[in-house]
Design a protein around this motif. Structure first.
Motif, mmCIF file in Angstrom:
data_model
loop_
_atom_site.group_PDB
_atom_site.id
_atom_site.type_symbol
_atom_site.label_atom_id
_atom_site.label_comp_id
_atom_site.label_asym_id
_atom_site.label_seq_id
_atom_site.Cartn_x
_atom_site.Cartn_y
_atom_site.Cartn_z
ATOM 1 N N ASN A 41 0.815 -1.212 0.000
ATOM 2 C CA ASN A 41 0.000 0.000 0.000
ATOM 3 C C ASN A 41 0.844 1.256 0.000
ATOM 4 O O ASN A 41 0.347 2.356 -0.235
ATOM 5 N N GLN A 42 2.131 1.095 0.301
ATOM 6 C CA GLN A 42 3.010 2.253 0.362
ATOM 7 C C GLN A 42 3.644 2.493 -1.007
ATOM 8 O O GLN A 42 4.164 1.587 -1.631
ATOM 9 N N ALA A 43 3.550 3.736 -1.462
ATOM 10 C CA ALA A 43 4.211 4.057 -2.730
ATOM 11 C C ALA A 43 5.704 3.907 -2.545
ATOM 12 O O ALA A 43 6.284 4.440 -1.609
ATOM 13 N N ARG A 44 6.330 3.132 -3.378
ATOM 14 C CA ARG A 44 7.763 2.922 -3.231
ATOM 15 C C ARG A 44 8.509 4.183 -3.667
ATOM 16 O O ARG A 44 8.007 4.958 -4.476
ATOM 17 N N PRO A 45 9.717 4.372 -3.145
ATOM 18 C CA PRO A 45 10.472 5.578 -3.492
ATOM 19 C C PRO A 45 10.606 5.775 -4.987
ATOM 20 O O PRO A 45 10.508 6.872 -5.492
ATOM 21 N N SER A 46 10.833 4.681 -5.719
ATOM 22 C CA SER A 46 11.027 4.823 -7.158
ATOM 23 C C SER A 46 9.775 5.336 -7.826
ATOM 24 O O SER A 46 9.821 6.154 -8.739
ATOM 25 N N VAL A 83 13.830 3.115 -21.092
ATOM 26 C CA VAL A 83 14.710 2.726 -22.208
ATOM 27 C C VAL A 83 16.155 3.124 -21.917
ATOM 28 O O VAL A 83 17.079 2.323 -22.104
ATOM 29 N N VAL A 84 16.358 4.346 -21.458
ATOM 30 C CA VAL A 84 17.722 4.793 -21.155
ATOM 31 C C VAL A 84 18.357 3.868 -20.109
ATOM 32 O O VAL A 84 19.509 3.451 -20.239
ATOM 33 N N ALA A 85 17.573 3.523 -19.092
ATOM 34 C CA ALA A 85 18.082 2.648 -18.031
ATOM 35 C C ALA A 85 18.436 1.263 -18.553
ATOM 36 O O ALA A 85 19.323 0.599 -18.013
ATOM 37 N N SER A 86 17.758 0.839 -19.610
ATOM 38 C CA SER A 86 17.968 -0.512 -20.139
ATOM 39 C C SER A 86 19.032 -0.559 -21.222
ATOM 40 O O SER A 86 19.675 -1.581 -21.429
ATOM 41 N N GLU A 87 19.189 0.542 -21.938
ATOM 42 C CA GLU A 87 20.067 0.531 -23.106
ATOM 43 C C GLU A 87 21.479 1.050 -22.823
ATOM 44 O O GLU A 87 22.394 0.796 -23.600
ATOM 45 N N MET A 88 21.653 1.843 -21.752
ATOM 46 C CA MET A 88 22.981 2.420 -21.477
ATOM 47 C C MET A 88 23.307 2.230 -19.997
ATOM 48 O O MET A 88 22.435 2.431 -19.144
ATOM 49 N N PRO A 89 24.558 1.853 -19.680
ATOM 50 C CA PRO A 89 24.903 1.691 -18.250
ATOM 51 C C PRO A 89 24.652 2.978 -17.464
ATOM 52 O O PRO A 89 25.069 4.064 -17.896
ATOM 53 N N ASN A 139 10.135 -0.499 -13.302
ATOM 54 C CA ASN A 139 10.827 -0.366 -12.021
ATOM 55 C C ASN A 139 11.128 -1.710 -11.359
ATOM 56 O O ASN A 139 12.198 -1.898 -10.794
ATOM 57 N N ASP A 140 10.175 -2.625 -11.413
ATOM 58 C CA ASP A 140 10.405 -3.928 -10.772
ATOM 59 C C ASP A 140 11.608 -4.634 -11.389
ATOM 60 O O ASP A 140 12.444 -5.210 -10.681
ATOM 61 N N GLU A 141 11.682 -4.565 -12.708
ATOM 62 C CA GLU A 141 12.789 -5.241 -13.395
ATOM 63 C C GLU A 141 14.120 -4.546 -13.099
ATOM 64 O O GLU A 141 15.143 -5.203 -12.902
ATOM 65 N N LEU A 142 14.096 -3.211 -13.067
ATOM 66 C CA LEU A 142 15.332 -2.482 -12.774
ATOM 67 C C LEU A 142 15.784 -2.709 -11.340
ATOM 68 O O LEU A 142 16.974 -2.812 -11.051
ATOM 69 N N GLU A 143 14.839 -2.793 -10.427
ATOM 70 C CA GLU A 143 15.188 -3.025 -9.019
ATOM 71 C C GLU A 143 15.834 -4.397 -8.849
ATOM 72 O O GLU A 143 16.808 -4.556 -8.100
ATOM 73 N N ALA A 144 15.300 -5.376 -9.565
ATOM 74 C CA ALA A 144 15.894 -6.722 -9.506
ATOM 75 C C ALA A 144 17.300 -6.713 -10.121
ATOM 76 O O ALA A 144 18.190 -7.423 -9.666
ATOM 77 N N LEU A 145 17.485 -5.889 -11.137
ATOM 78 C CA LEU A 145 18.776 -5.820 -11.834
ATOM 79 C C LEU A 145 19.815 -5.047 -11.032
ATOM 80 O O LEU A 145 20.973 -5.458 -10.943
ATOM 81 N N TRP A 146 19.423 -3.939 -10.427
ATOM 82 C CA TRP A 146 20.364 -3.038 -9.769
ATOM 83 C C TRP A 146 20.501 -3.285 -8.266
ATOM 84 O O TRP A 146 21.474 -2.822 -7.661
ATOM 85 N N GLY A 147 19.545 -3.950 -7.663
ATOM 86 C CA GLY A 147 19.636 -4.246 -6.230
ATOM 87 C C GLY A 147 19.713 -3.001 -5.372
ATOM 88 O O GLY A 147 18.913 -2.068 -5.516
ATOM 89 N N ASP A 149 21.613 -0.547 -5.458
ATOM 90 C CA ASP A 149 21.943 0.695 -6.178
ATOM 91 C C ASP A 149 20.747 1.281 -6.916
ATOM 92 O O ASP A 149 20.880 2.273 -7.643
ATOM 93 N N PHE A 150 19.599 0.648 -6.742
ATOM 94 C CA PHE A 150 18.421 1.014 -7.542
ATOM 95 C C PHE A 150 18.077 2.499 -7.441
ATOM 96 O O PHE A 150 17.991 3.202 -8.460
ATOM 97 N N ASN A 151 17.878 3.002 -6.242
ATOM 98 C CA ASN A 151 17.437 4.397 -6.099
ATOM 99 C C ASN A 151 18.469 5.380 -6.643
ATOM 100 O O ASN A 151 18.121 6.362 -7.302
ATOM 101 N N GLU A 152 19.746 5.118 -6.357
ATOM 102 C CA GLU A 152 20.801 6.029 -6.828
ATOM 103 C C GLU A 152 20.872 6.059 -8.360
ATOM 104 O O GLU A 152 20.957 7.134 -8.972
ATOM 105 N N LYS A 153 20.812 4.870 -8.960
ATOM 106 C CA LYS A 153 20.912 4.812 -10.421
ATOM 107 C C LYS A 153 19.669 5.396 -11.081
ATOM 108 O O LYS A 153 19.759 6.122 -12.082
ATOM 109 N N LEU A 154 18.509 5.085 -10.519
ATOM 110 C CA LEU A 154 17.281 5.612 -11.113
ATOM 111 C C LEU A 154 17.244 7.135 -11.026
ATOM 112 O O LEU A 154 16.812 7.812 -11.969
#
Length: 343
Positions: A41-46, A83-89, A139-147, A149-154
């Motif tokens: 029920n809580q909006a996640r930071p991302s 797309v940017v998050a997926s296509e470029m480090p 976001n779910d996929e990026l969070e699983a990928l970045w662990g 570091d998710f919030n900082e990278k996003l």
């Protein structure tokens, strides 16, 4: 005496009642167990970040999510971020990420302005979330990928997208074919040297920054039998395999002959699954060693080149103007273009 005592007793009784009962009255409405707190029920930071910091346009992008087998309507700027998050480090320089944001936004605006019939897509979708168009992750996929570091990278991705909001690349007023790839062999390629069409803005340029890319050189080994089967040739002698018949604008292989059979560099790359059309082959015993330089088709913006330019202090505007010749950066006005349907 009794007459004086009775009022005092009443006063004491009222005082006791107030002391004892008032707290109970105040507490009773809140004494029951509070509702169970549910994390979902809580909006996640991302999510808050995307909602608050990426200005959503009126346009939504219908994306076919392949793993979910469904079409999601994603606000344009949120789609660009995915797309940017997926296509470029995300570790790349901010100015390189901004350049990537422009290519991603230009690609999808062009696709939505010029929808074509694609039997691989549901009718309501414009693009997939795969390399067939542009890779997109939520976001779910990026969070699983970045662990962790998710919030900082996003946050870094969001900054790049927000600071280029609405900007696309145009040539003579039309969105360009904003092709990009990972790493060059030191040069990009004229579009007609890899594809059929010639685009005046997709011209070969030197890209020396790519030599620092971890993907600049790759060496693989294939069984001679595998190469023979995939190319339909016979390779008997040890040593250098084949002969370069012609090179392209980007110093890559245009024509390559093995025995009496001739191939384009693109054919060899696709049949053998090579990273690049800049390759060399050498046979030793039952194996062929293949060395490639660069990673990708080589047309348009080099991602590692863009990052190298950014490290030298170049802005995203300088980067896109270097890799795409004669283009303009245009503020896209979706409401002024009736070809894009507002959802």
């Amino acid at each position: 005496m009794n007459v004086k005592i009775k009022p005092l007793i009443w006063i004491l009784a009222i005082f006791v009642a107030v002391i004892v009962l008032l707290p109970a009255i105040l507490v009773l409405p809140f004494s029951s167990e509070p509702p169970e707190w549910k994390e979902e029920n809580q909006a996640r930071p991302s999510e808050r970040m995307l909602a608050l910091e990426i200005p959503h346009s009126d346009i939504v992008v219908p994306v076919f999510r392949t793993s979910k087998d469904t079409v999601e309507n994603i606000p344009l700027e949120e789609y660009v971020a995915g797309v940017v998050a997926s296509e470029m480090p995300a570790e790349f320089e901010l100015e390189a990420l901004k350049a990537q944001a422009l290519t991603a936004r230009t690609f999808i605006v062009k696709a939505m302005l010029n929808p074509g019939k694609d039997d691989s897509l549901p009718d309501e979708a414009v693009v997939t979330d795969t390399i067939m168009h542009q890779v997109y992750k939520g976001n779910d996929e990026l969070e699983a990928l970045w662990g962790d570091d998710f919030n900082e990278k996003l946050a870094k991705i969001v900054e790049a997208v927000t600071e280029t909001k609405g900007q696309i690349l145009t040539y003579e007023g039309e969105p360009i074919q904003a092709s990009f790839f990972s790493t060059s062999n030191g040069f990009t390629v004229n579009s007609e040297d890899y594809w059929k069409n010639k685009y005046p803005y997709l011209r070969s340029v030197e890209s020396p920054w790519d030599k620092k890319s971890p993907k600049y050189v790759q060496t693989i080994q294939l069984q001679v039998r595998t190469v023979e089967e995939k190319l339909g040739v016979s390779i008997k002698k040890d040593g250098k395999v084949g002969k370069v018949v012609a090179t392209t604008s980007g110093k890559r292989i245009g024509k390559f002959a093995i025995g009496k059979k001739e191939f384009s560099g693109k054919e060899i790359r696709e049949k053998l699954g090579l990273r690049s059309t800049d390759f060399q082959m050498e046979k030793k015993g039952k194996q062929i060693t293949i060395t490639t330089k660069g990673y990708g088709h080589g047309v348009g913006l080099s991602q590692y080149g863009a990052n190298g330019m950014a490290e030298e202090g170049k802005s995203y505007k300088e980067i896109v103007n270097y890799y795409y010749k004669g283009i303009e950066i245009t503020d896209y006005k979706p409401l002024a273009d009736k070809r894009v349907a507002l959802k």
